[in-house]
Design a protein around this motif. Structure first.
Motif, short mmCIF file in Angstrom:
data_model
loop_
_atom_site.label_atom_id
_atom_site.label_comp_id
_atom_site.label_asym_id
_atom_site.label_seq_id
_atom_site.Cartn_x
_atom_site.Cartn_y
_atom_site.Cartn_z
N MET A 34 0.83 -1.21 0.00
CA MET A 34 0.00 0.00 0.00
C MET A 34 0.87 1.26 0.00
O MET A 34 0.57 2.23 -0.71
CB MET A 34 -0.94 -0.01 1.21
CG MET A 34 -2.02 -1.07 1.12
SD MET A 34 -2.96 -1.27 2.65
CE MET A 34 -3.70 0.35 2.83
N ASN A 35 1.95 1.24 0.77
CA ASN A 35 2.87 2.39 0.78
C ASN A 35 3.52 2.60 -0.58
O ASN A 35 3.69 3.73 -1.03
CB ASN A 35 3.95 2.21 1.85
CG ASN A 35 3.40 2.37 3.25
OD1 ASN A 35 2.36 2.98 3.46
ND2 ASN A 35 4.11 1.83 4.22
N ILE A 36 3.88 1.50 -1.23
CA ILE A 36 4.47 1.60 -2.58
C ILE A 36 3.46 2.20 -3.54
O ILE A 36 3.79 3.11 -4.30
CB ILE A 36 4.96 0.21 -3.05
CG1 ILE A 36 6.23 -0.18 -2.28
CG2 ILE A 36 5.19 0.19 -4.57
CD1 ILE A 36 6.67 -1.62 -2.50
N TYR A 50 -6.81 -0.17 -3.08
CA TYR A 50 -6.31 -1.53 -3.34
C TYR A 50 -6.65 -2.46 -2.18
O TYR A 50 -7.10 -3.59 -2.39
CB TYR A 50 -4.80 -1.46 -3.58
CG TYR A 50 -4.18 -2.75 -4.02
CD1 TYR A 50 -4.54 -3.35 -5.23
CD2 TYR A 50 -3.21 -3.37 -3.25
CE1 TYR A 50 -3.96 -4.53 -5.64
CE2 TYR A 50 -2.62 -4.56 -3.66
CZ TYR A 50 -2.99 -5.13 -4.86
OH TYR A 50 -2.42 -6.30 -5.26
N PHE A 51 -6.46 -1.99 -0.96
CA PHE A 51 -6.78 -2.79 0.21
C PHE A 51 -8.27 -3.14 0.26
O PHE A 51 -8.63 -4.28 0.57
CB PHE A 51 -6.36 -2.06 1.49
CG PHE A 51 -6.60 -2.85 2.73
CD1 PHE A 51 -5.88 -4.01 2.99
CD2 PHE A 51 -7.54 -2.44 3.66
CE1 PHE A 51 -6.10 -4.75 4.14
CE2 PHE A 51 -7.77 -3.17 4.81
CZ PHE A 51 -7.05 -4.32 5.05
N VAL A 52 -9.13 -2.20 -0.06
CA VAL A 52 -10.57 -2.46 -0.08
C VAL A 52 -10.89 -3.56 -1.09
O VAL A 52 -11.71 -4.45 -0.82
CB VAL A 52 -11.37 -1.17 -0.39
CG1 VAL A 52 -12.82 -1.47 -0.69
CG2 VAL A 52 -11.25 -0.18 0.78
N LEU A 53 -10.23 -3.54 -2.24
CA LEU A 53 -10.45 -4.60 -3.23
C LEU A 53 -10.07 -5.96 -2.64
O LEU A 53 -10.81 -6.94 -2.79
CB LEU A 53 -9.65 -4.33 -4.50
CG LEU A 53 -10.01 -3.07 -5.28
CD1 LEU A 53 -9.03 -2.86 -6.42
CD2 LEU A 53 -11.44 -3.12 -5.77
N ARG A 89 -8.59 6.51 -9.00
CA ARG A 89 -7.64 5.65 -8.30
C ARG A 89 -7.63 4.25 -8.91
O ARG A 89 -6.57 3.62 -8.99
CB ARG A 89 -7.96 5.56 -6.80
CG ARG A 89 -7.99 6.85 -6.03
CD ARG A 89 -6.77 7.74 -6.25
NE ARG A 89 -6.66 8.79 -5.26
CZ ARG A 89 -7.24 9.98 -5.32
NH1 ARG A 89 -8.01 10.29 -6.36
NH2 ARG A 89 -7.06 10.87 -4.37
N MET A 90 -8.77 3.76 -9.32
CA MET A 90 -8.84 2.45 -9.97
C MET A 90 -8.05 2.47 -11.28
O MET A 90 -7.33 1.51 -11.59
CB MET A 90 -10.30 2.05 -10.23
CG MET A 90 -11.09 1.74 -8.97
SD MET A 90 -10.57 0.21 -8.17
CE MET A 90 -11.26 -0.99 -9.31
#
Length: 156
Positions: A34-36, A50-53, A89-90
């Protein structure tokens, strides 16, 4: 150690994936990934999207998004621009190679495929700060993640 530090702990207060439903498997390197992602998307961080996905996918790495507005909200976007911000964002996640999306009834991100983030990171390694990449490598070694290696290309 837990029993030593919390001798009177009621196990009912803890999350036990073997006893409850509503869980998924994620890479233990997810915070670094996530940081990357956030570092690569600069002032438009997409790591939480991304995490939500990941929180909504199953073992097939496929997600069917019937209500994009819900995912926008879960990603922290509210107000009249929430959905357009989420879509932006997607698009970033797709451009970086972390996901692929196909159009469906709810728009361009109805069907979403999540790729192995370790493989994606290797493909875009040149875009990532070396110290950050090394930190991810070290964590992968710590947890025994054998997939944190370059993508092998088949011989010609």
């Amino acid at each position: 150690m837990r029993d030593s530090c919390w001798p009177d702990l009621d196990d009912e207060k803890l999350w036990n994936r073997k006893l409850v439903t509503g869980f998924t498997t994620i890479p233990r390197t997810m915070p670094l990934i996530m940081n990357i992602i956030d570092g690569l998307t600069k002032n438009k961080p997409a790591g939480l999207v991304y995490f939500v996905l990941w929180c909504r996918t199953f073992d097939q790495s496929l997600l069917v998004i019937d209500n994009p507005q819900t995912l926008a909200f879960e990603s922290g976007f509210t107000g009249e621009r929430a959905l357009s911000t989420w879509k932006d964002r997607m698009r970033s996640l797709a451009e970086l190679g972390f996901i692929d999306a196909k159009e469906g009834p709810t728009g361009p991100h109805h069907f979403v495929l999540l790729f192995n983030p370790h493989k994606v990171v290797w493909q875009i390694k040149d875009q990532i700060q070396e110290a950050t990449f090394r930190q991810l490598q070290a964590r992968a070694i710590d947890i025994g993640a054998k997939d944190m290696e370059p993508v092998k290309t088949p011989p010609i």
